[in-house]
Scaffold this active site. Structure first.
Site, PDB file in Angstrom:
ATOM      1  N   LEU A  71       0.912  -1.288   0.081  1.00  0.00           N
ATOM      2  CA  LEU A  71       0.143   0.160  -0.023  1.00  0.00           C
ATOM      3  C   LEU A  71       0.934   1.446   0.110  1.00  0.00           C
ATOM      4  CD1 LEU A  71      -3.007  -0.974   2.489  1.00  0.00           C
ATOM      5  CD2 LEU A  71      -2.687  -1.236   0.141  1.00  0.00           C
TER       6      LEU A  71
ATOM      7  N   ASP B 172       4.425   5.613  -6.910  1.00  0.00           N
ATOM      8  CA  ASP B 172       4.140   5.626  -5.713  1.00  0.00           C
ATOM      9  C   ASP B 172       4.337   7.088  -5.033  1.00  0.00           C
ATOM     10  OD1 ASP B 172       3.554   3.026  -6.066  1.00  0.00           O
ATOM     11  OD2 ASP B 172       4.774   2.405  -4.249  1.00  0.00           O
TER      12      ASP B 172
HETATM   13  N1  LIG Z   1       6.594   4.768   8.950  1.00  0.00           N
HETATM   14  C1  LIG Z   1       7.896   4.182   8.544  1.00  0.00           C
HETATM   15  N2  LIG Z   1       8.969   4.572   9.361  1.00  0.00           N
HETATM   16  C2  LIG Z   1      10.131   3.972   8.845  1.00  0.00           C
HETATM   17  N3  LIG Z   1      10.357   3.551   7.683  1.00  0.00           N
HETATM   18  C3  LIG Z   1       9.233   3.148   7.002  1.00  0.00           C
HETATM   19  C4  LIG Z   1       7.924   3.533   7.231  1.00  0.00           C
HETATM   20  N4  LIG Z   1       7.164   3.287   6.485  1.00  0.00           N
HETATM   21  C5  LIG Z   1       8.039   2.385   5.510  1.00  0.00           C
HETATM   22  N5  LIG Z   1       9.106   2.364   6.007  1.00  0.00           N
HETATM   23  C6  LIG Z   1      10.265   1.844   5.058  1.00  0.00           C
HETATM   24  O1  LIG Z   1       9.796   1.237   3.895  1.00  0.00           O
HETATM   25  C7  LIG Z   1      10.124  -0.218   3.908  1.00  0.00           C
HETATM   26  C8  LIG Z   1       8.497  -0.625   3.298  1.00  0.00           C
HETATM   27  O2  LIG Z   1       8.551  -0.440   1.961  1.00  0.00           O
HETATM   28  P1  LIG Z   1       8.214  -1.475   0.719  1.00  0.00           P
HETATM   29  O3  LIG Z   1       9.069  -2.747   0.626  1.00  0.00           O
HETATM   30  O4  LIG Z   1       8.089  -0.772  -0.607  1.00  0.00           O
HETATM   31  O5  LIG Z   1       6.659  -1.628   0.932  1.00  0.00           O
HETATM   32  P2  LIG Z   1       5.335  -0.589   0.753  1.00  0.00           P
HETATM   33  O6  LIG Z   1       6.014   0.390   0.499  1.00  0.00           O
HETATM   34  O7  LIG Z   1       4.403  -1.567   0.163  1.00  0.00           O
HETATM   35  O8  LIG Z   1       4.786  -0.625   2.326  1.00  0.00           O
HETATM   36  C9  LIG Z   1      10.059  -0.578   5.618  1.00  0.00           C
HETATM   37  O9  LIG Z   1      10.933  -1.851   5.431  1.00  0.00           O
HETATM   38  C10 LIG Z   1      10.715   0.635   5.925  1.00  0.00           C
HETATM   39  O10 LIG Z   1      12.123   0.561   5.616  1.00  0.00           O
HETATM   40  C1  LIG Z   2       6.161  -2.976  -8.004  1.00  0.00           C
HETATM   41  C2  LIG Z   2       6.109  -1.456  -7.796  1.00  0.00           C
HETATM   42  O1  LIG Z   2       5.420  -1.402  -9.326  1.00  0.00           O
HETATM   43  C3  LIG Z   2       5.254  -1.074  -6.810  1.00  0.00           C
HETATM   44  C4  LIG Z   2       5.721  -1.195  -5.662  1.00  0.00           C
HETATM   45  O2  LIG Z   2       4.747  -0.759  -4.694  1.00  0.00           O
HETATM   46  P1  LIG Z   2       4.937  -1.065  -3.067  1.00  0.00           P
HETATM   47  O3  LIG Z   2       6.303  -0.588  -2.658  1.00  0.00           O
HETATM   48  O4  LIG Z   2       4.839  -2.507  -2.803  1.00  0.00           O
HETATM   49  O5  LIG Z   2       3.827  -0.528  -2.450  1.00  0.00           O
HETATM   50  C5  LIG Z   2       7.513  -0.957  -7.926  1.00  0.00           C
HETATM   51  C6  LIG Z   2       7.415   0.784  -8.575  1.00  0.00           C
HETATM   52  O6  LIG Z   2       6.477   0.953  -9.307  1.00  0.00           O
HETATM   53  O7  LIG Z   2       8.278   1.185  -7.734  1.00  0.00           O
HETATM   54 MG   LIG Z   3       6.908   0.749  -1.310  1.00  0.00          MG
END
Ligand SMILES: Nc1ncnc2c1ncn2[C@@H]1O[C@H](COP(=O)(O)OP(=O)(O)O)[C@@H](O)[C@H]1O
Ligand SMILES: C[C@@](O)(CCOP(=O)(O)O)CC(=O)O
Ligand SMILES: [Mg+2]
Length: 388
Positions: free
Chosen positions: A143, A203
């Site tokens: 998300l 994003d």
């Molecule tokens: N509130 C937050 N505080 C610190 N780091 C964060 C926070 N939210 C996200 N992150 C960083 O972003 C990573 C998750 O990002 P990602 O793998 O792209 O998943 P998504 O963006 O879908 O949640 C976490 O492991 C952390 O390093």
């Molecule tokens: C897989 C991707 O298309 C989206 C990644 O989204 P998330 O970090 O999983 O919320 C990567 C990107 O566009 O940067």
């Molecule tokens: Mg992400």
């Protein structure tokens, strides 16, 4: 001086992963936010600190500003001039975080902390201050928590650096203008690069600008960012499979597959591009009566279903995601993963005429599998700043 800045998470309706390889994708903001509150302390005191309090994680860390300056070196600080984090700098940032002995169960936060230190020191230099971070988004589940964190943080930092340029009387009137928004999104992209490795930029763009957008990464020119005006409200059920995953490794696994099968993967990315193009036209198409609405919804579901099939074929689905797809299909509902996949969250489109009883039945069955379900509002505002 203190500001509060919040930025939304997102869903991707079509085109994740393919967007990294140049295809179009459709994303929309959701009503779950990350908030960053930063207060600057007066400079020139002894023992000046940069402190970060990740409230939801129960993690509070600080570094002496003098240590940051000693390790990272003098930097010419100008929030209006973008810089990227070099691999040498990333090494230095990782050293600063490693000293804090972060518990093993929180190591996924490391990259977020590197992004924090990079953005703070690049935009505000070594000014003492405290950042408090809270988030309504499940982390690492598709998300866009990483982008909303980077956007809210960049927004607060840009607001503070701009505040300092404004006259005293105008300090409580700050709001982002188009140029500020572009700058916030670009800084957040630099933060996303630290967390994701190779983000497309979708994003941070949707988290900054909000609403629903069609996005296409361009290599030589500016990215395409087209706001979409959906003519019917889209109701989405989100199922968090609670299966942890990491965007960086999923994105690189798709790139590796693309290197192994360049022609085949490029055909898949082209097919996904066509799905996004069709979906963009569809959401903006008028639907004046019930028949038109349900025809439109049928087409939308078919496009989501095809997109899920192609995501499965590029290797980013997961047993838990397939369980959601099968469970919702029993009620003729269509689901697709959102974000990087490999677990995380799944979107289920909720048609206008679906009865509350069926929705509840589906949710109950999904929850019996150990998943967490919730509804989101799609297409709300992007980043917002509030002076405190
Ligand atoms: N509130 C937050 N505080 C610190 N780091 C964060 C926070 N939210 C996200 N992150 C960083 O972003 C990573 C998750 O990002 P990602 O793998 O792209 O998943 P998504 O963006 O879908 O949640 C976490 O492991 C952390 O390093
Ligand atoms: C897989 C991707 O298309 C989206 C990644 O989204 P998330 O970090 O999983 O919320 C990567 C990107 O566009 O940067
Ligand atoms: Mg992400």
């Amino acid at each position: 001086m203190e500001v509060r800045c919040r930025a939304p998470g997102k869903i991707i309706l079509a085109g994740e992963h393919a967007v990294v390889h140049g295809a179009a994708a459709i994303a929309a903001s959701i009503d779950l936010y990350t908030e960053v509150r930063i207060s600057l302390h007066p400079s020139g005191q002894e023992n000046e600190l940069l402190e970060v309090d990740l409230k939801d994680m129960g993690l509070n860390l600080s570094w002496p500003c003098s240590q940051l300056k000693e390790v990272l070196g003098d930097c010419s600080v100008d929030g209006s001039v973008l810089v990227s984090c070099t691999s040498e700098k990333l090494e230095l940032l990782s050293g600063l975080v490693a000293q804090k002995n972060i518990p093993q169960e929180s190591v996924q936060l490391n990259s977020g902390l590197y992004a924090f230190l990079f953005l703070y020191t690049s935009i505000l230099g070594y000014k003492p201050g405290k950042a408090v971070v809270t988030s309504e988004l499940p982390m690492g589940s598709g998300l866009g928590s990483s982008a909303s964190f980077c956007v809210a943080l960049s927004g607060a930092l840009i607001a503070l650096s701009e505040f300092s340029l404004k006259t005293k009387e105008k300090k409580d009137q700050f709001s982002f203008e188009k140029n500020d928004l572009e700058l916030v999104s670009k800084w957040a992209f630099e933060g996303e690069k630290i967390i994701h490795g190779k983000p497309s930029g979708i994003d941070n763009t949707v988290s900054t600008f909000g609403n629903m957008i069609k996005f296409k990464k361009e290599l030589k020119t500016t990215n395409l960012m087209m706001p979409l005006n959906s003519t019917t409200p889209l109701k989405m059920l989100i199922t968090d499979t609670r299966v942890g995953r990491n965007t960086k490794s999923l994105v690189s696994s798709v790139s590796e597959r693309a290197l192994r099968h360049p022609d085949t993967m490029s055909s898949v990315f082209n097919a996904i591009n066509s799905i996004s193009d069709e979906l963009a036209l569809l959401v903006e198409s008028p639907a004046e009566d019930k028949i038109a609405v349900s025809e439109k919804e049928e087409k939308l579901m078919e496009l989501m279903q095809m997109n899920q099939g192609l995501l499965q074929c590029i290797g980013v689905s997961h047993d838990s995601i397939e369980t959601v797809v099968r469970t919702t299909m029993k009620e003729k509902l269509v689901s697709k993963l959102t974000g990087a996949g490999g677990g995380g969250c799944v979107l289920t489109f909720v048609p206008t005429l679906l009865s509350a009883a069926v929705t509840e039945k589906v949710i109950s069955e999904l929850e019996q599998c150990g998943f967490r379900c919730f509804m989101v509002k799609v297409g709300g505002p992007g980043v917002q700043v509030f002076p405190c």
